[in-house]
Design a protein around this motif. Structure first.
Motif, PDB file in Angstrom:
ATOM      1  N   PRO A   2       0.839  -1.206   0.000  1.00 44.84           N
ATOM      2  CA  PRO A   2       0.000   0.000   0.000  1.00 44.84           C
ATOM      3  C   PRO A   2       0.873   1.254   0.000  1.00 44.84           C
ATOM      4  CG  PRO A   2       0.061  -0.937   2.191  1.00 44.84           C
ATOM      5  CD  PRO A   2       0.840  -1.869   1.300  1.00 44.84           C
ATOM      6  N   LEU A   6       1.624   6.380   6.814  1.00 43.45           N
ATOM      7  CA  LEU A   6       0.825   5.801   7.888  1.00 43.45           C
ATOM      8  C   LEU A   6       1.066   6.528   9.205  1.00 43.45           C
ATOM      9  CD1 LEU A   6       2.558   3.626   9.909  1.00 43.45           C
ATOM     10  CD2 LEU A   6       2.759   2.495   7.718  1.00 43.45           C
ATOM     11  N   ASP A 273      -3.017  14.289   3.120  1.00 43.15           N
ATOM     12  CA  ASP A 273      -2.814  13.367   4.250  1.00 43.15           C
ATOM     13  C   ASP A 273      -2.917  14.104   5.587  1.00 43.15           C
ATOM     14  OD1 ASP A 273      -2.101  10.960   2.684  1.00 43.15           O
ATOM     15  OD2 ASP A 273      -0.430  12.226   2.036  1.00 43.15           O
ATOM     16  N   ARG A 349      -7.673   9.136   4.861  1.00 42.42           N
ATOM     17  CA  ARG A 349      -7.008   8.199   3.954  1.00 42.42           C
ATOM     18  C   ARG A 349      -5.708   7.640   4.529  1.00 42.42           C
ATOM     19  NH1 ARG A 349      -4.474  11.581  -1.228  1.00 42.42           N
ATOM     20  NH2 ARG A 349      -2.469  12.054  -0.284  1.00 42.42           N
ATOM     21  N   GLN A 351      -3.551   5.411   6.664  1.00 49.10           N
ATOM     22  CA  GLN A 351      -3.672   4.130   7.355  1.00 49.10           C
ATOM     23  C   GLN A 351      -3.171   4.286   8.800  1.00 49.10           C
ATOM     24  OE1 GLN A 351      -1.484  -0.186   6.985  1.00 49.10           O
ATOM     25  NE2 GLN A 351      -0.928   1.392   5.557  1.00 49.10           N
TER      26      GLN A 351
END
Ligand SMILES: *Cc1c(COP(=O)(O)O)cnc(C)c1O
Length: 355
Positions: A2, A6, A273, A349, A351
């Motif tokens: 992915p 994160l 992000d 979005r 993770q």
């Protein structure tokens, strides 16, 4: 694999920070403030980490009901109370306490059934001039609540505008004490900054928010410097490397132009992000465990880092945007804001991984 951006959330850091609250305010009960999706850390996750708190404070009725449905039996307080009378049955059914700050709300409370048993926190405007009854309105408002048979417990509450600044809390405390004097009712005043600096404000219920997440409420100190553990680390990887020649520019607007040959890492993290677009060239960032700076304008999905002094950096190198080793307070200061805003803005979005 992915996309590598994160956020790791350290649950033991969240618990540590609650223990810091206890150390500073040992005689008070704690409303863990979990508004704004627990300052970006995830409501359910934070509720779990703070299960030892005596209460939760937040803004959305749906989220409060979720806490009840998940089995939490602590006090739950909605910091802006109710907005319409038709919400009141949900408050009473789920035993959710409401801040009452306006005459509009007092009017809605006239519809409250006598057996409602609603807990209210009467909010006094002691100088912040945002929500709350003015000193002149206060005694009428309190009388209305006391004579309302549907109201069970009443707590006196205010909120500080300058607990994190040199101006402090004195003038607001003076107003509060004058009004609260003689009332044998529980009190709730302190946010994170007041928990650290003003023991006289702790009283019955403290309301820590930002400190629970390991971020400092003060401009001049980081969370780590005042004994907290930052819970969120936002990280990603370098996904491309560029060798700029003197005179080459990078990114939208060409805001950064190389004065000498410069090795640049393109990082998979941008404002979509939650990284602040206003962070200028020079904002701190960590690559391969070493501090460096951002270069040029932050774009939606990417930003650039200066790798000139990190020869070992390559595609796939770990990049820490904030958290472990990179205080979010420093990134925020570079971008002209506060850690609160960056944490809250973490995008859906991204993770999330718990550690
Ligand atoms: C957000 C909030 C808090 C928590 O403030 P921090 O500065 O994050 O500790 C406390 N009380 C009220 C009314 C709030 O809105």
């Amino acid at each position: 694999m992915p996309r590598p951006v994160l956020a790791t959330i350290d649950l033991s850091a969240l618990r540590h920070n609650l223990a810091v609250v206890r150390r500073h305010a040992p005689l008070s009960r704690v409303f863990a403030v979990i508004k704004a999706n627990a300052y970006g850390h995830g409501l359910a996750r934070a509720a779990r980490a703070f299960a030892a708190a005596e209460g939760y404070a937040l803004l959305e009725l749906e989220a409060a009901v979720e806490l009840r449905e998940a089995g939490y039996r602590q006090r739950v307080l909605l910091l802006e109370g109710f907005f319409e009378a038709r919400e009141l049955p949900v408050f009473t059914q789920h035993r959710i306490a409401a801040v009452v700050h306006s005459r509009d709300q007092l009017r809605m409370l006239q519809q409250l059934p006598a057996d409602a048993g609603l807990d209210v926190f009467i909010k006094i405007n002691t100088g912040m001039n945002r929500l709350g009854f003015s000193p002149a309105e206060f005694s009428d408002a309190l009388r209305a609540l006391k004579s309302n048979p549907g109201v069970a417990r009443i707590t006196l509450m205010t909120h500080f505008a300058n607990a994190d600044e040199p101006r402090g809390v004195d003038s607001q405390m003076e107003v509060f004490d004058r009004l609260a004097n003689g009332e044998e009712l529980p009190r709730s005043l302190a946010n994170s900054a007041a928990i650290f600096r003003y023991p006289d404000t702790h009283c019955d219920w403290v309301r820590p928010g930002i400190m629970l997440y390991g971020c400092s409420p003060f401009a001049e100190q980081t969370g780590t410097e005042i004994g907290l553990k930052p819970a969120m680390t936002l990280e990603s990887q370098i996904i491309a490397i560029r060798e700029l020649k003197r005179g080459d520019a990078v990114g939208y607007g060409g805001l950064f132009t190389a004065e000498h040959d410069t090795r640049v890492g393109v990082v998979a993290c941008g404002y979509a992000d939650g990284y602040p677009r206003h962070a200028p060239t020079g904002t701190p960032v960590m690559v391969e465990g070493r501090m460096t700076r951002t270069l040029g304008r932050v774009s939606m999905d990417m930003l650039c880092a200066d790798l000139s002094d990190i020869p070992e950096a390559r595609t796939g190198s770990r990049v820490v945007l904030w958290g472990e080793g990179v205080p979010v307070e420093h990134v925020a200061a570079a971008a002209g804001t506060v850690g609160y805003e960056l944490l809250c803005a973490l995008a859906p979005r991204v993770q999330i991984v718990e550690t």
